[in-house]
Design an enzyme around this catalytic site. Sequence first.
Site, PDB file in Angstrom:
ATOM      1  N   LEU A   1      35.767  43.776  46.179  1.00  0.00           N
ATOM      2  CA  LEU A   1      34.893  44.656  45.404  1.00  0.00           C
ATOM      3  C   LEU A   1      34.028  43.788  44.499  1.00  0.00           C
ATOM      4  O   LEU A   1      34.525  42.822  43.907  1.00  0.00           O
ATOM      5  CB  LEU A   1      35.729  45.615  44.547  1.00  0.00           C
ATOM      6  CG  LEU A   1      36.507  46.715  45.289  1.00  0.00           C
ATOM      7  CD1 LEU A   1      37.502  47.382  44.354  1.00  0.00           C
ATOM      8  CD2 LEU A   1      35.556  47.739  45.883  1.00  0.00           C
ATOM      9  N   ASP A   2      32.742  44.132  44.384  1.00  0.00           N
ATOM     10  CA  ASP A   2      31.886  43.335  43.509  1.00  0.00           C
ATOM     11  C   ASP A   2      32.159  43.682  42.040  1.00  0.00           C
ATOM     12  O   ASP A   2      33.003  44.532  41.726  1.00  0.00           O
ATOM     13  CB  ASP A   2      30.411  43.495  43.878  1.00  0.00           C
ATOM     14  CG  ASP A   2      29.923  44.935  43.759  1.00  0.00           C
ATOM     15  OD1 ASP A   2      30.483  45.684  42.944  1.00  0.00           O
ATOM     16  OD2 ASP A   2      28.976  45.311  44.475  1.00  0.00           O
ATOM     17  N   VAL A   3      31.441  43.029  41.152  1.00  0.00           N
ATOM     18  CA  VAL A   3      31.760  43.134  39.728  1.00  0.00           C
ATOM     19  C   VAL A   3      31.625  44.565  39.219  1.00  0.00           C
ATOM     20  O   VAL A   3      32.485  45.070  38.487  1.00  0.00           O
ATOM     21  CB  VAL A   3      30.840  42.192  38.907  1.00  0.00           C
ATOM     22  CG1 VAL A   3      31.133  42.336  37.421  1.00  0.00           C
ATOM     23  CG2 VAL A   3      31.043  40.751  39.334  1.00  0.00           C
TER      24      VAL A   3
END
Length: 342
Positions: free
Chosen positions: A97-99
């Site tokens: 998952l990205d930030v």
Amino acid sequence: MGSPGLARLHGLFAVYKPPGLKWLHLRDTIEMQLLKGLNACKPPTPKQRVRFLLGPMEGSEEKELTLTATSVPTLTNHPLVRGPAFTSLKIGVGHRLDVQASGVLVLAVGHGCRLLTDLYDTHLTKAYTVRGLLGKATDNFQEDGRLVEKTTYDHVTREKLERILSVIQGSHQKALVMYSNLDLQSQEAYEMAVRGLIRPMSKSPMLISGVRCLRFEPPEFLLEVQCVHETQQQLRKLVHEIGLELKTTAVCSRVRRTRDGLFTLDDALLRTQWDLQNIQEAIQAAAPRVVAELEKNLRPHSGTQQLPGPAGPQGSGHPDSALGLGCWRAGRAAGGAVGGLR
């Protein structure tokens, strides 16, 4: 390293990643907490060895010294001598998952990394809730991006939104069949289609197996998206393109993963639960389900045949852009049966 605590750590578990936290920092935090728990465990009883110690001879009035065989503990493995017993762990991260995104993140410890690879090869679908905001467009499709355009959205209704979503799902369903490499004339292909188990058997562009509107309260709307081989940025772009098809603009204000394969939000450990005991219990609870899922999905299918794969994202059978609205746009241009949303 024959620690019983370590022996119960081999496997898969899920945590809840909050928004604003990098997945790599999360992984390092989990490793630090596990090492802290393992090193805090009571060390094994030290081995004994025989040493000849110099001491006074019993019954001697002249205090003569003699060597006496004595059993003493071996201190070579004592934590104060050799340092912490555990200094690193092998921890793998599943679909990342990205930030800005949040939700279920699957991790593996030790031998569980091989299970993580096997689980990746099953190409299980993932579920997201995606929140959109009508009326503006930004350079990165997110609410906090640089504002590019502001538009009106009074004409947008839930009916029009759901019509767009049905077109998206229909076009991606065709692509799912194409990338599944199934013999469509077989009984197994029919049974998989009925149970909704058709999915790509190799790498493919993002494919959406299901999408629906959970809430519509302009300017906000909430979608549930079930997909495979996606990135969170592609989901944000999906919201942007839905806005364009609705004759307005839209940005994505939240992306949250609610399911990753067999792991759901109920399985995900919160930040306060990232410790040795909770992770061990989560791994033990998930182990039977992981084995059952792998046995069910990695068995060779009798109805499967190796068909020529598509040319890639630009292949003629792949849905147009993130939406798969190419055929619908063509139909509108030719005066097709699907009416335009005006």
